[in-house]
Write an enzyme that holds these catalytic residues in place. Structure first.
Site, short mmCIF file in Angstrom:
data_model
loop_
_atom_site.label_atom_id
_atom_site.label_comp_id
_atom_site.label_asym_id
_atom_site.label_seq_id
_atom_site.Cartn_x
_atom_site.Cartn_y
_atom_site.Cartn_z
N GLY A 186 0.94 -1.20 0.17
CA GLY A 186 -0.08 0.10 0.01
C GLY A 186 0.93 1.27 -0.08
O GLY A 186 2.27 1.18 0.20
N VAL A 195 4.66 1.01 1.36
CA VAL A 195 4.81 -0.06 2.19
C VAL A 195 4.98 -1.44 1.25
O VAL A 195 4.10 -1.71 0.60
CB VAL A 195 3.74 -0.48 3.36
CG1 VAL A 195 4.18 -1.57 4.18
CG2 VAL A 195 3.61 0.93 4.33
N GLY A 232 0.89 5.37 1.43
CA GLY A 232 0.14 6.31 2.32
C GLY A 232 0.74 7.57 1.71
O GLY A 232 1.26 7.91 0.89
N GLU A 258 7.09 -5.88 11.52
CA GLU A 258 6.25 -7.11 11.56
C GLU A 258 5.17 -7.22 10.30
O GLU A 258 4.68 -5.90 10.15
CB GLU A 258 5.63 -7.30 12.77
CG GLU A 258 4.85 -8.30 13.00
CD GLU A 258 4.11 -8.20 14.46
OE1 GLU A 258 3.56 -9.28 14.94
OE2 GLU A 258 4.30 -7.24 15.12
N TYR A 259 5.19 -8.26 9.46
CA TYR A 259 4.13 -8.16 8.69
C TYR A 259 2.80 -8.41 8.93
O TYR A 259 2.71 -9.72 9.64
CB TYR A 259 4.63 -9.02 7.32
CG TYR A 259 3.57 -9.39 6.32
CD1 TYR A 259 2.81 -8.53 5.66
CD2 TYR A 259 3.47 -10.65 5.99
CE1 TYR A 259 1.81 -8.84 4.65
CE2 TYR A 259 2.39 -11.09 5.02
CZ TYR A 259 1.62 -10.07 4.59
OH TYR A 259 0.62 -10.24 3.59
N ASN A 293 -4.75 1.97 10.02
CA ASN A 293 -3.36 2.10 11.00
C ASN A 293 -3.90 0.78 11.88
O ASN A 293 -2.70 0.59 12.95
CB ASN A 293 -3.16 3.24 11.70
CG ASN A 293 -2.57 4.31 10.77
OD1 ASN A 293 -1.92 4.05 9.70
ND2 ASN A 293 -2.51 5.76 11.06
N ASP A 322 -3.07 8.94 15.73
CA ASP A 322 -3.70 8.65 14.39
C ASP A 322 -4.13 7.15 14.42
O ASP A 322 -4.01 6.66 13.30
CB ASP A 322 -2.30 8.99 13.47
CG ASP A 322 -2.89 8.95 11.97
OD1 ASP A 322 -4.23 9.43 11.82
OD2 ASP A 322 -2.27 8.88 11.01
N ASP A 339 1.92 2.58 12.98
CA ASP A 339 1.95 4.10 12.40
C ASP A 339 2.26 5.36 13.68
O ASP A 339 2.76 6.27 13.08
CB ASP A 339 1.06 4.49 11.63
CG ASP A 339 1.29 4.25 10.21
OD1 ASP A 339 2.40 3.67 10.12
OD2 ASP A 339 0.43 4.70 9.30
P1 ATP Z 1 -1.66 7.26 6.24
O1 ATP Z 1 -0.34 7.86 5.07
O2 ATP Z 1 -2.26 8.21 6.55
O3 ATP Z 1 -1.15 6.63 7.25
P2 ATP Z 1 -1.95 4.59 5.38
O4 ATP Z 1 -2.31 4.08 6.73
O5 ATP Z 1 -2.92 4.14 4.47
O6 ATP Z 1 -2.33 6.19 5.29
P3 ATP Z 1 0.66 3.63 5.12
O7 ATP Z 1 0.74 3.67 6.71
O8 ATP Z 1 1.70 4.18 4.63
O9 ATP Z 1 -0.67 4.58 4.79
O10 ATP Z 1 0.25 2.34 4.76
C1 ATP Z 1 0.12 1.89 3.51
C2 ATP Z 1 -0.85 0.75 3.44
O11 ATP Z 1 0.15 -0.44 3.51
C3 ATP Z 1 -1.57 0.54 4.70
O12 ATP Z 1 -2.78 1.15 4.45
C4 ATP Z 1 -1.71 -0.89 4.68
O13 ATP Z 1 -2.51 -1.54 3.99
C5 ATP Z 1 -0.30 -1.40 4.35
N1 ATP Z 1 0.49 -1.78 5.58
C6 ATP Z 1 0.95 -0.89 6.40
N2 ATP Z 1 1.90 -1.46 7.44
C7 ATP Z 1 1.68 -2.81 7.36
C8 ATP Z 1 2.39 -3.88 7.73
N3 ATP Z 1 3.14 -3.93 8.83
N4 ATP Z 1 1.81 -5.29 7.30
C9 ATP Z 1 0.88 -5.30 6.29
N5 ATP Z 1 0.44 -4.02 5.35
C10 ATP Z 1 1.02 -3.01 5.88
MG MG Z 2 -0.54 4.07 8.19
#
Ligand code: ATP
Ligand code: MG
Length: 454
Positions: A17, A24, A19, A89-90, A138, A133, A155
């Site tokens: 994903g 990520v 953000g 961690e995934y 998150n 947040d 996050d």
């Molecule tokens: P924002 O930028 O407002 O935080 P967001 O939470 O969608 O928005 P990111 O935190 O960059 O953005 O994460 C992007 C996406 O990646 C998430 O929406 C989630 O689907 C996925 N993701 C993030 N961290 C993990 C993780 N540790 N394991 C699996 N998927 C994750």
């Molecule tokens: Mg996020």
């Protein structure tokens, strides 16, 4: 985003994903033979020292929390082009935001997930950290070998503190989860800010809709009829604009939600073993999510909305039900005698409702006891849209003419009907307007769901 061959010793497999500040990746740790998630700061921010510093300090803070309810951070590093990243961690079960794409959840499950997220926040608070947040994207889900899913907070206000550092105003995306004291700069924030966001997450899981502005939250029982009043009270108390009136701690909120979850009736077994769309099922099986977590009645329910007088109702797709204006309408808007009659507008973004060039999804339903509603509605036109013609409609409750416009300036469509009772009465009449981003695929179901009491 250019593709990355290698992130340190981690081999990216696919993008999970993106953000506001980075991407990520699902990556393989070849040394430990394990899957990890790697967040890489976006190119355009990587040269900003202050943003970089925040990015890494948030990673350190996640590490410091050291709770199994908070996503673990294993490593931090920097790509050859200077972009920093951290390895975590995934979460193989996706996020609460993913679960919500199918609409609201069965209430007991929504409560269990909310309580787990609240326990995670309580663990952070114990470590002296306010998340700032908490929102569905998150809150991550991870299966454990035994099969039960764990809820993990991720996050840590990362996006927010980065936004402060960058001077960027955050997208409205997380607006519904933000307590009022967090809207202005410099306000003192404590753990009750997270209590508000947890209440908003719980509200979203139960109703399928993001709560409205602080202080203007539609009671959740109105969007989910039959909701236990105790659940409604608990959620609204978390969503109090005045933090002195909220649950004092995330722990207290968690305990109350757990208590309510334990007395909620177990969801009835769906007739079919599982009510998931084939593709979702495939995806979930592939990542090994416990099926119990996402079992829900079939088909994914829409949201039932009613106006404040309780006389007008309709069912709309879950994602449209974010905001409701339920205080009625003025028939003068279609050339009838001015007044106040029961009605509501529900939409994913009410601010866009008046603007035909916007891509809003929503429904307006207005009842009237006076005047020729059907005649007036059948004479309406929408400049800038292509008129596709009209057809007659007869449902169980209503009949009338349905007229459709497509290719409106924002790419959307309008379906509109003036209806009279199918039984032959002349009153009440209703005016229904459905706006959709794209083709009018949902109209029939929505028209069929309209209910009105004269
Ligand atoms: P924002 O930028 O407002 O935080 P967001 O939470 O969608 O928005 P990111 O935190 O960059 O953005 O994460 C992007 C996406 O990646 C998430 O929406 C989630 O689907 C996925 N993701 C993030 N961290 C993990 C993780 N540790 N394991 C699996 N998927 C994750
Ligand atoms: Mg996020």
């Amino acid at each position: 985003m250019h593709s990355v061959e290698r992130i340190g010793r981690y081999r990216p497999e696919r993008r999970l994903g993106t953000g506001a500040f980075g991407t990520v990746w699902l990556a393989h740790d070849d040394e430990l033979d394990a899957l990890v998630a790697v967040k890489v700061l976006a190119d355009n921010w990587a040269h900003r020292l202050d943003v970089r510093e925040r990015f890494l300090s948030e990673a350190r803070m996640l590490r410091r929390a050291g709770s199994d309810r908070v996503v673990q951070v294993y490593d931090i590093g920097e790509l050859p082009d200077g972009r920093p990243y951290f390895v975590m961690e995934y979460a193989d079960g996706g996020t609460l935001a993913d679960l919500l794409t199918e609409g609201p959840l069965p209430v007991p499950e929504a409560l269990r997930l909310t309580a787990s997220a609240a326990r995670g926040a309580a663990a952070l608070h114990q470590a002296g950290i306010v998340h700032r947040d908490i929102k569905p994207s998150n809150v991550l889900l991870r299966t454990s070998p035994g099969g039960a899913a764990r809820v993990l907070l991720a996050d840590l206000g990362l996006a927010k503190s980065l936004a402060e550092a960058s001077g960027l105003t955050l997208a409205a995306g997380s607006a519904g989860y933000r307590p009022p004291e967090q809207a202005g700069p410099g306000a003192g924030i404590d753990e009750r800010a997270d209590v508000y966001s947890l209440g908003a997450v719980g509200y979203h899981l139960v109703t399928g809709a993001v709560p409205g502005e602080p202080g203007h939250v539609v009671p959740p029982g109105r969007l989910r009829p039959g909701l236990d009043p105790g659940v409604q009270r608990a959620l609204l108390r978390a969503l109090e604009p005045d933090r002195g009136r909220r649950w004092p701690t995330a722990q207290a909120f968690a305990e109350e939600i757990e208590r309510l979850a334990s007395r909620a009736p177990r969801p009835r077994r769906p007739r079919r073993a599982l009510a998931l769309t084939a593709s979702a099922l495939l995806l979930l099986t592939a990542v090994g999510v416990t099926l119990a977590l996402v079992t829900r009645e079939s088909p994914a329910p829409g949201i039932r909305v009613e106006d404040s007088s309780g006389r007008v109702t309709a069912e709309v797709p879950g994602a449209w039900g974010r905001q409701v204006r339920d205080s009625g309408w003025d028939p003068a808007s279609i050339g009838l005698r001015p007044g106040r009659e029961p009605g509501f507008t529900v939409a994913d973004d009410l601010a866009k409702w008046q603007d035909l060039t916007s891509d809003v999804n929503g429904v307006f339903v207005g009842l009237s006891e006076h005047g020729d509603v059907t005649g007036q509605v059948n004479a309406l036109t929408h400049a800038g849209c292509h008129y596709d013609g009209g057809r007659s409609y007869t449902g169980e409750r209503w009949h009338g003419r349905v007229r459709t416009w497509t290719d409106c300036p924002g790419g959307g469509s309008i379906t509109e009907a003036g209806l009279t009772p199918a039984g032959g009465d002349a009153r009440p009449q209703v005016y229904v307007q459905i706006r959709q981003n794209g083709d009018p695929s949902q109209s029939e179901r929505i028209l069929d769901s309209v209910g009105a009491k004269g």
